[in-house]
Design a protein around this motif. Structure first.
Motif, PDB file in Angstrom:
ATOM      1  N   ASN C  81     -21.105  -2.399   6.975  1.00 17.07           N
ATOM      2  CA  ASN C  81     -20.214  -1.947   5.903  1.00 17.07           C
ATOM      3  C   ASN C  81     -19.134  -1.010   6.448  1.00 17.07           C
ATOM      4  O   ASN C  81     -17.998  -1.007   5.985  1.00 17.07           O
ATOM      5  N   VAL C  82     -19.479  -0.226   7.466  1.00 11.90           N
ATOM      6  CA  VAL C  82     -18.533   0.728   8.052  1.00 11.90           C
ATOM      7  C   VAL C  82     -17.485  -0.006   8.897  1.00 11.90           C
ATOM      8  O   VAL C  82     -16.292   0.301   8.828  1.00 11.90           O
ATOM      9  N   ALA C  83     -17.922  -1.002   9.652  1.00 10.15           N
ATOM     10  CA  ALA C  83     -16.976  -1.780  10.467  1.00 10.15           C
ATOM     11  C   ALA C  83     -16.008  -2.555   9.574  1.00 10.15           C
ATOM     12  O   ALA C  83     -14.802  -2.617   9.850  1.00 10.15           O
ATOM     13  N   LEU C  84     -16.532  -3.127   8.490  1.00  9.24           N
ATOM     14  CA  LEU C  84     -15.674  -3.824   7.531  1.00  9.24           C
ATOM     15  C   LEU C  84     -14.660  -2.875   6.923  1.00  9.24           C
ATOM     16  O   LEU C  84     -13.485  -3.217   6.743  1.00  9.24           O
ATOM     17  N   SER C  85     -15.131  -1.710   6.571  1.00  7.23           N
ATOM     18  CA  SER C  85     -14.267  -0.706   5.962  1.00  7.23           C
ATOM     19  C   SER C  85     -13.097  -0.386   6.878  1.00  7.23           C
ATOM     20  O   SER C  85     -11.937  -0.330   6.445  1.00  7.23           O
ATOM     21  N   GLY C  86     -13.396  -0.190   8.161  1.00  2.00           N
ATOM     22  CA  GLY C  86     -12.336   0.071   9.126  1.00  2.00           C
ATOM     23  C   GLY C  86     -11.327  -1.072   9.194  1.00  2.00           C
ATOM     24  O   GLY C  86     -10.122  -0.844   9.267  1.00  2.00           O
ATOM     25  N   ALA C  87     -11.838  -2.304   9.159  1.00  2.00           N
ATOM     26  CA  ALA C  87     -10.951  -3.471   9.224  1.00  2.00           C
ATOM     27  C   ALA C  87      -9.948  -3.464   8.079  1.00  2.00           C
ATOM     28  O   ALA C  87      -8.765  -3.726   8.269  1.00  2.00           O
ATOM     29  N   LEU C  88     -10.428  -3.134   6.883  1.00  2.00           N
ATOM     30  CA  LEU C  88      -9.546  -3.143   5.701  1.00  2.00           C
ATOM     31  C   LEU C  88      -8.379  -2.164   5.838  1.00  2.00           C
ATOM     32  O   LEU C  88      -7.326  -2.353   5.227  1.00  2.00           O
ATOM     33  N   LEU C  89      -8.599  -1.106   6.638  1.00  2.00           N
ATOM     34  CA  LEU C  89      -7.562  -0.070   6.738  1.00  2.00           C
ATOM     35  C   LEU C  89      -6.302  -0.549   7.437  1.00  2.00           C
ATOM     36  O   LEU C  89      -5.261   0.086   7.331  1.00  2.00           O
ATOM     37  N   SER C  90      -6.398  -1.638   8.169  1.00  2.00           N
ATOM     38  CA  SER C  90      -5.156  -2.106   8.822  1.00  2.00           C
ATOM     39  C   SER C  90      -4.387  -3.129   7.990  1.00  2.00           C
ATOM     40  O   SER C  90      -3.311  -3.562   8.400  1.00  2.00           O
ATOM     41  N   PHE C  91      -4.914  -3.515   6.844  1.00  2.00           N
ATOM     42  CA  PHE C  91      -4.140  -4.411   5.981  1.00  2.00           C
ATOM     43  C   PHE C  91      -3.084  -3.644   5.181  1.00  2.00           C
ATOM     44  O   PHE C  91      -3.238  -2.462   4.942  1.00  2.00           O
ATOM     45  N   GLY C  92      -2.067  -4.344   4.776  1.00  2.00           N
ATOM     46  CA  GLY C  92      -1.235  -3.784   3.738  1.00  2.00           C
ATOM     47  C   GLY C  92       0.245  -3.593   3.994  1.00  2.00           C
ATOM     48  O   GLY C  92       1.019  -3.683   3.087  1.00  2.00           O
ATOM     49  N   VAL C  93       0.665  -3.342   5.230  1.00  2.00           N
ATOM     50  CA  VAL C  93       2.099  -3.211   5.431  1.00  2.00           C
ATOM     51  C   VAL C  93       2.575  -4.311   6.389  1.00  2.00           C
ATOM     52  O   VAL C  93       3.109  -5.326   5.956  1.00  2.00           O
ATOM     53  N   ASN C  94       2.298  -4.129   7.681  1.00  2.00           N
ATOM     54  CA  ASN C  94       2.725  -5.178   8.621  1.00  2.00           C
ATOM     55  C   ASN C  94       1.741  -6.344   8.651  1.00  2.00           C
ATOM     56  O   ASN C  94       2.061  -7.413   9.130  1.00  2.00           O
ATOM     57  N   HIS C  95       0.530  -6.121   8.167  1.00  2.00           N
ATOM     58  CA  HIS C  95      -0.568  -7.077   8.328  1.00  2.00           C
ATOM     59  C   HIS C  95      -1.036  -7.520   6.933  1.00  2.00           C
ATOM     60  O   HIS C  95      -1.678  -6.769   6.227  1.00  2.00           O
ATOM     61  N   ALA C  96      -0.666  -8.751   6.549  1.00  2.00           N
ATOM     62  CA  ALA C  96      -1.014  -9.300   5.234  1.00  2.00           C
ATOM     63  C   ALA C  96      -0.230  -8.649   4.094  1.00  2.00           C
ATOM     64  O   ALA C  96      -0.494  -8.913   2.925  1.00  2.00           O
ATOM     65  N   GLY C  97       0.726  -7.833   4.429  1.00  2.00           N
ATOM     66  CA  GLY C  97       1.516  -7.189   3.391  1.00  2.00           C
ATOM     67  C   GLY C  97       2.574  -8.114   2.803  1.00  2.00           C
ATOM     68  O   GLY C  97       3.099  -7.885   1.716  1.00  2.00           O
ATOM     69  N   ALA C  98       2.883  -9.201   3.533  1.00  2.00           N
ATOM     70  CA  ALA C  98       3.957 -10.097   3.097  1.00  2.00           C
ATOM     71  C   ALA C  98       3.609 -10.824   1.798  1.00  2.00           C
ATOM     72  O   ALA C  98       4.506 -11.164   1.015  1.00  2.00           O
ATOM     73  N   ILE C  99       2.326 -11.057   1.574  1.00  2.00           N
ATOM     74  CA  ILE C  99       1.943 -11.847   0.411  1.00  2.00           C
ATOM     75  C   ILE C  99       2.386 -11.177  -0.897  1.00  2.00           C
ATOM     76  O   ILE C  99       2.925 -11.823  -1.795  1.00  2.00           O
ATOM     77  N   GLU C 100       2.194  -9.868  -0.980  1.00  2.00           N
ATOM     78  CA  GLU C 100       2.624  -9.149  -2.186  1.00  2.00           C
ATOM     79  C   GLU C 100       4.148  -9.171  -2.298  1.00  2.00           C
ATOM     80  O   GLU C 100       4.700  -9.386  -3.386  1.00  2.00           O
ATOM     81  N   LYS C 101       4.804  -8.986  -1.147  1.00  2.00           N
ATOM     82  CA  LYS C 101       6.276  -8.923  -1.173  1.00  2.00           C
ATOM     83  C   LYS C 101       6.885 -10.248  -1.632  1.00  2.00           C
ATOM     84  O   LYS C 101       7.810 -10.268  -2.442  1.00  2.00           O
TER      85      LYS C 101
END
Lengths: 252, 252, 252, 252
Positions: C81-101
């Motif tokens: 759960n902790v490793a997954l949590s860390g992974a989620l922290l890199s999403f959102g701007v440069n990484h997978a952020g394009a979908i929302e945009k």
């Protein structure tokens, strides 16, 4: 929800019994840290060694996974608090986990005995070394994957000796080092600081917290460096750097 | 991967150009923090105010979401580094985000001008107040949801004045306060420290990092308190405390 | 605290108006996901394309920083759960952020118009392409750092066409692609799925959430692989792989 | 760095041996999840119960600390991926940790025996109940702080029976329930799903991962609700709701 740490009233904040105005006025930051971990403030001598310990945790370059994680998350565009948060997630077992283990070990075996001879300490050390040898485990806090001797541990010991700060837990840690068969396995920074923090009266459970406080500024420096000096979302590996070792050519 | 922060060789660690033995021997922890954020060490006067600022961030009881998050995660049985990590995730926009915003605002408007009169500063302040009024936004760093005046901000200002540390950014922050229509909206700790940190030469981007360093020991104190003194996995809400406002009686 | 999502009573749980027994009995997991994001359940046709989209997010090997972070944290000994949590922290701007945009962009420009000709869509597309060209920015959702055309996007388009699922947002996305000057810049998986999800009636803010649901199983597979097949706390870089570019030989 | 999960080449992505085009075309999302956890795809019967299990994890309202954490972080202004990340940090020991423990327990005691009578299963169950009684511990996966019987567990059992899916691990779990002295302590959703997942051939270590996949959509629904319907940075406690139980009136 209740707390004994801080009382907040409108226009008034009391922490550990003192008004925050008083604390801001009179304490250095390391004294404040000490007060938040313990019931009392450090003596002048304790404060000195406490500063040495916090400084010694500051940074270990790009080698630790925590620092690599902080930079990867920063490269992805997440803000500083998020990158720091990710870094913290890799602490605790294989990474900086030894400090709690050695503190517990030293404190458990010495069990607050004040009157203890150097011979008795040697005996405890020999038992510990033999126990770990039988379990085929390394004593926590000894050895470093990059250093034969850890220059930080050496300097901390030198200062602790000079400043008259070597007490039973540190003596026990040094005796363990003396009795390890492999002479290349020396006290590392976790082991050395764990011993001194035990002499300062900190419990093992506090080891990782103090390590994190010490390491945070270094992590922030890496985050700043990544954000300011490197390309965003940079490729750390090319496709050909990642061998694939799984199945191919399956069809549904 | 490359870095200008720390060079690690076998048995030798250099940070910001100094051997870590030298740093451990000679720097207090706040000086080490300063060095990792900036190119130079602080003067004695700068170090004094820097300590005041770090201490002033220490804790705000159980009121902030970050502290509540740290305790919820601890209650669930996760270790200290994980609970701290969760706490950090709530910083940055509504929570402690003002410090960066006010630093950017003050620094942008003063634009490194050294020769500037108090009248000119007042003029800039009036413009800022009017702009935010027009945008129907609050100037960041002013007002507190629990305090009419923030006792920490008041003490920091008093010390900065006493110690001769009030320069242009702080003057501008005070002038904004003076020109705000609502006299109950005063500089809060983020605003006050943002102003002083600007006078110390820190960039806005560093505000949240310094805040986190200052707040960490308080968060750790709360994690320790939760773990040591409260029931594990405690119910913070009974079912009847959580009203349900959605649909019922649907069938597939 | 209140909610319209789930009502919990002793021995009874209602979600989105249905008893959980009913939901468990009658819904597939993707239908449950759809229900939790939207007010209604998907039609059979919508469910089919929704499954394609979730599957298409599943994994991109070791290339993304999120996956690297998950493995670094696992190597450090922290739990899943902790490793997954860390992974989620890199999403959102440069990484997978394009979908929302891209979802926001397409939805903003089409503005729920139903009656719109292909010529009008082309006109909107040309305007978007020109605007981004003027801003010297890439249109979000186009181009991939490893693929010339993204095989997932191509397959999703093929299926959407076959299954009669191409509506205005997808048409607009394809028209943008057609009008981009650089013919090597094609719709990537974020762009393609963002267009289809817009046609399915999802808001941009939901793009990243659906991406995360789709990617989670792949991240877990990597965590399992790291834990089961690699050395703990492995060195990903040797000291000589990390050039030091900072100062040396300074003395306090 | 190497992996057996996904091979990425320019314009070509292979996962678990299949091209992603093939997977997108042919698999439902739950089948994809199954494939990423195991070597094979589920049978039709296995897929049915696997869907039931994933749906049954979907949400438990505002009662779990994970959900409260997700909402606190959202209220602070952090984005969805960050709020989700915080939520995950409270899983694993007291919260959803039982699923791994019961899976390990059931699998360890049955040890892959195929030929085993109901009497032998009862015997194993009685031993487990007695062992935990002697250790003064609760058997993991039984009892719920809000439900006397967990309606989700009851429904899952009903469906597993109907669909002919009750095998040895589930029989053992039910036998343990039968032999517990306190008849109010029943299989909860973690216990029930842990038993079925064991019959499906999943290892204990995978329990928490599957739970997280199932719970994620519910967490996202709460994050969306908080962001869209509540005040930002809302006060969950007034000052008078937080009793202070520490020292006062100390002076430095």
């Amino acid at each position: 929800m209740r707390t004994s740490i801080t009382k907040v009233e409108s226009n008034k904040i009391i922490t550990k019994g003192y008004s925050q105005e008083d604390l801001i006025n009179n304490l250095s930051f390391p004294e404040m840290v000490f007060l938040l971990f313990k019931k009392e403030l450090p003596s002048e001598k304790e404060l000195k060694i406490f500063n040495h310990i916090l400084v010694s945790f500051c940074d270990h370059g790009l080698t630790p996974p925590s620092t690599q994680v902080a930079r990867l998350i920063t490269s992805s565009g997440s803000p500083l608090n998020v990158a720091l948060s990710g870094a913290l997630l890799s602490f605790g077992v294989n990474h900086a986990g030894a400090i709690e283990k050695i503190m517990d070990l030293l404190q458990d075996r010495l069990n607050n005995k004040k009157e203890i001879t150097d011979e008795q300490i040697d005996e405890i050390a020999i038992n510990i070394v033999n126990e770990y040898k039988d379990k085929k485990m390394n004593v926590p806090g000894y050895g470093h994957r990059f250093h034969e001797y850890d220059p930080r541990a050496k300097k901390i010991l030198e200062l602790a000796t000079e400043e008259g700060f070597v007490s039973n837990h540190t003596k026990l840690a040094l005796s363990i080092e003396k009795h390890l068969k492999n002479k290349k396995i020396r006290l590392n920074i976790d082991g050395m600081n764990g011993a001194i923090l035990s002499d300062l009266g900190f419990k093992g459970i506090n080891g990782i917290g103090l390590f994190i406080i010490g390491r945070l500024p270094g992590l922030i420096a890496h985050i700043n460096e990544e954000r300011d000096n490197e390309n965003i979302f940079r490729k750390l590996y090319e496709l050909e750097d990642i061998p694939y070792i799984g199945d191919e050519d399956k069809v549904l």
